[in-house]
Design a protein around this motif. Structure first.
Motif, PDB file in Angstrom:
ATOM      1  N   GLU A  53      38.011  49.903  33.566  1.00 21.23           N
ATOM      2  CA  GLU A  53      36.920  50.386  34.885  1.00 21.23           C
ATOM      3  C   GLU A  53      37.916  50.542  36.303  1.00 21.23           C
ATOM      4  N   VAL A  54      38.787  49.453  36.437  1.00 18.15           N
ATOM      5  CA  VAL A  54      39.084  49.710  37.860  1.00 18.15           C
ATOM      6  C   VAL A  54      40.085  50.835  38.044  1.00 18.15           C
ATOM      7  N   PRO A  55      40.866  51.428  37.263  1.00 15.44           N
ATOM      8  CA  PRO A  55      41.814  52.541  37.697  1.00 15.44           C
ATOM      9  C   PRO A  55      40.876  53.770  37.813  1.00 15.44           C
ATOM     10  N   LYS A  56      39.589  53.616  37.424  1.00 16.08           N
ATOM     11  CA  LYS A  56      38.680  55.061  37.671  1.00 16.08           C
ATOM     12  C   LYS A  56      37.844  54.769  38.893  1.00 16.08           C
ATOM     13  N   MET A  57      37.815  53.550  39.641  1.00 18.29           N
ATOM     14  CA  MET A  57      37.095  53.672  40.672  1.00 18.29           C
ATOM     15  C   MET A  57      37.838  54.351  41.967  1.00 18.29           C
ATOM     16  N   LYS A  58      36.965  54.877  42.829  1.00 19.91           N
ATOM     17  CA  LYS A  58      37.462  55.877  44.007  1.00 19.91           C
ATOM     18  C   LYS A  58      38.040  55.012  44.758  1.00 19.91           C
ATOM     19  N   MET A  59      37.347  53.818  45.258  1.00 18.39           N
ATOM     20  CA  MET A  59      37.859  52.851  46.315  1.00 18.39           C
ATOM     21  C   MET A  59      37.668  51.337  45.503  1.00 18.39           C
ATOM     22  N   ILE A  60      39.029  50.623  45.996  1.00 18.75           N
ATOM     23  CA  ILE A  60      39.196  49.585  45.014  1.00 18.75           C
ATOM     24  C   ILE A  60      39.545  48.478  46.335  1.00 18.75           C
ATOM     25  N   THR A  61      38.763  47.401  46.479  1.00 19.55           N
ATOM     26  CA  THR A  61      38.996  46.346  47.212  1.00 19.55           C
ATOM     27  C   THR A  61      38.754  44.950  46.751  1.00 19.55           C
ATOM     28  N   PRO A  62      39.492  43.822  47.007  1.00 20.03           N
ATOM     29  CA  PRO A  62      39.201  42.552  46.441  1.00 20.03           C
ATOM     30  C   PRO A  62      37.780  42.202  46.345  1.00 20.03           C
ATOM     31  N   SER A  63      36.952  42.534  47.353  1.00 17.85           N
ATOM     32  CA  SER A  63      35.746  42.156  47.311  1.00 17.85           C
ATOM     33  C   SER A  63      34.825  42.925  46.408  1.00 17.85           C
ATOM     34  N   ILE A  64      35.032  44.151  46.229  1.00 20.46           N
ATOM     35  CA  ILE A  64      34.360  45.091  45.159  1.00 20.46           C
ATOM     36  C   ILE A  64      34.791  44.520  43.717  1.00 20.46           C
ATOM     37  N   LEU A  65      36.095  44.131  43.452  1.00 19.64           N
ATOM     38  CA  LEU A  65      36.223  43.612  42.247  1.00 19.64           C
ATOM     39  C   LEU A  65      35.628  42.282  41.866  1.00 19.64           C
ATOM     40  N   SER A  66      35.810  41.441  43.130  1.00 23.09           N
ATOM     41  CA  SER A  66      35.025  40.169  42.944  1.00 23.09           C
ATOM     42  C   SER A  66      33.596  40.339  42.697  1.00 23.09           C
ATOM     43  N   ASP A  67      32.872  41.158  43.161  1.00 18.62           N
ATOM     44  CA  ASP A  67      31.482  41.690  42.812  1.00 18.62           C
ATOM     45  C   ASP A  67      31.091  42.218  41.456  1.00 18.62           C
ATOM     46  N   ARG A  68      31.887  43.224  41.187  1.00 18.56           N
ATOM     47  CA  ARG A  68      31.740  43.671  39.979  1.00 18.56           C
ATOM     48  C   ARG A  68      32.356  42.898  38.625  1.00 18.56           C
ATOM     49  N   LEU A  69      33.292  42.375  38.766  1.00 16.30           N
ATOM     50  CA  LEU A  69      33.745  41.777  37.586  1.00 16.30           C
ATOM     51  C   LEU A  69      33.717  40.193  37.569  1.00 16.30           C
ATOM     52  N   ARG A  70      33.145  39.752  38.520  1.00 16.41           N
ATOM     53  CA  ARG A  70      32.668  38.566  38.749  1.00 16.41           C
ATOM     54  C   ARG A  70      33.727  37.354  38.565  1.00 16.41           C
ATOM     55  N   ILE A  71      34.661  37.706  39.443  1.00 15.66           N
ATOM     56  CA  ILE A  71      36.054  37.083  39.412  1.00 15.66           C
ATOM     57  C   ILE A  71      36.262  36.383  40.981  1.00 15.66           C
ATOM     58  N   ASN A  72      36.886  35.459  41.238  1.00 17.12           N
ATOM     59  CA  ASN A  72      37.242  34.939  42.485  1.00 17.12           C
ATOM     60  C   ASN A  72      38.238  35.823  43.467  1.00 17.12           C
ATOM     61  N   GLY A  73      38.103  35.691  44.462  1.00 17.87           N
ATOM     62  CA  GLY A  73      39.016  36.470  45.510  1.00 17.87           C
ATOM     63  C   GLY A  73      40.607  36.630  45.126  1.00 17.87           C
ATOM     64  N   SER A  74      41.017  35.013  44.921  1.00 21.69           N
ATOM     65  CA  SER A  74      42.589  35.403  44.592  1.00 21.69           C
ATOM     66  C   SER A  74      42.932  35.897  43.317  1.00 21.69           C
ATOM     67  N   LEU A  75      41.964  35.753  42.341  1.00 23.29           N
ATOM     68  CA  LEU A  75      42.397  36.451  41.318  1.00 23.29           C
ATOM     69  C   LEU A  75      42.034  37.913  41.373  1.00 23.29           C
ATOM     70  N   ALA A  76      41.039  38.505  42.263  1.00 26.89           N
ATOM     71  CA  ALA A  76      41.108  39.857  42.433  1.00 26.89           C
ATOM     72  C   ALA A  76      42.258  40.540  43.266  1.00 26.89           C
ATOM     73  N   ARG A  77      42.874  39.605  44.301  1.00 24.31           N
ATOM     74  CA  ARG A  77      44.116  40.182  44.850  1.00 24.31           C
ATOM     75  C   ARG A  77      45.277  40.265  43.939  1.00 24.31           C
ATOM     76  N   ALA A  78      45.355  39.161  42.894  1.00 24.83           N
ATOM     77  CA  ALA A  78      46.499  39.190  41.906  1.00 24.83           C
ATOM     78  C   ALA A  78      46.254  40.395  41.167  1.00 24.83           C
ATOM     79  N   THR A  79      45.179  40.715  40.522  1.00 27.77           N
ATOM     80  CA  THR A  79      44.712  41.869  39.959  1.00 27.77           C
ATOM     81  C   THR A  79      45.318  43.312  40.508  1.00 27.77           C
ATOM     82  N   LEU A  80      45.067  43.306  41.646  1.00 28.95           N
ATOM     83  CA  LEU A  80      45.298  44.545  42.592  1.00 28.95           C
ATOM     84  C   LEU A  80      47.024  44.814  42.611  1.00 28.95           C
ATOM     85  N   LYS A  81      47.617  43.484  42.869  1.00 24.85           N
ATOM     86  CA  LYS A  81      49.200  43.420  42.779  1.00 24.85           C
ATOM     87  C   LYS A  81      49.622  44.062  41.479  1.00 24.85           C
ATOM     88  N   HIS A  82      48.876  43.387  40.456  1.00 19.81           N
ATOM     89  CA  HIS A  82      49.153  43.925  39.049  1.00 19.81           C
ATOM     90  C   HIS A  82      49.241  45.333  38.522  1.00 19.81           C
TER      91      HIS A  82
END
Length: 110
Positions: A53-82
């Motif tokens: 899902e994430v590579p298909k999103m137009k705008m990606i932020t840690p808060s959007i990932l946290s909300d949609r994937l039900r993950i915490n903020g630090s995991l969302a930031r690590a996901t973006l780096k990955h």
């Protein structure tokens, strides 16, 4: 006109308690926000969902990932780096307070 009867202290207190002015104001408990249980680690299903899902999103932020994937903020930031290291997304703005990414397109020559 005959004189009024004097009420005893108990009668006066009882009358005061039954009047509308005698009641104490009841304070509301306030609105409580429901606490979300965000994941601290990825499950296999959550990781697969993120990869699709994430590579298909137009705008990606840690808060959007946290909300949609039900993950915490630090995991969302690590996901973006990955995902950025893999080349699946590209950064628009890297500010200390807010990271904004978008999907990787053919115009990745910036």
């Amino acid at each position: 006109m005959p004189p009024k009867e004097q009420k005893s202290k108990e009668q006066k207190a009882k009358a005061a308690m039954h009047s509308s002015k005698g009641k104490k104001k009841k304070w509301s408990k306030g609105k409580t926000k429901e606490k979300v249980n965000n994941e601290v680690k990825y499950t296999q299903g959550g990781f697969d969902k993120m990869l699709t899902e994430v590579p298909k999103m137009k705008m990606i932020t840690p808060s959007i990932l946290s909300d949609r994937l039900r993950i915490n903020g630090s995991l969302a930031r690590a996901t973006l780096k990955h995902l950025e290291a893999e080349g699946k997304i590209r950064a628009i703005t890297k500010h200390s307070a807010q990271l904004i990414y978008t999907r990787a397109t053919n115009v990745a020559a910036e």
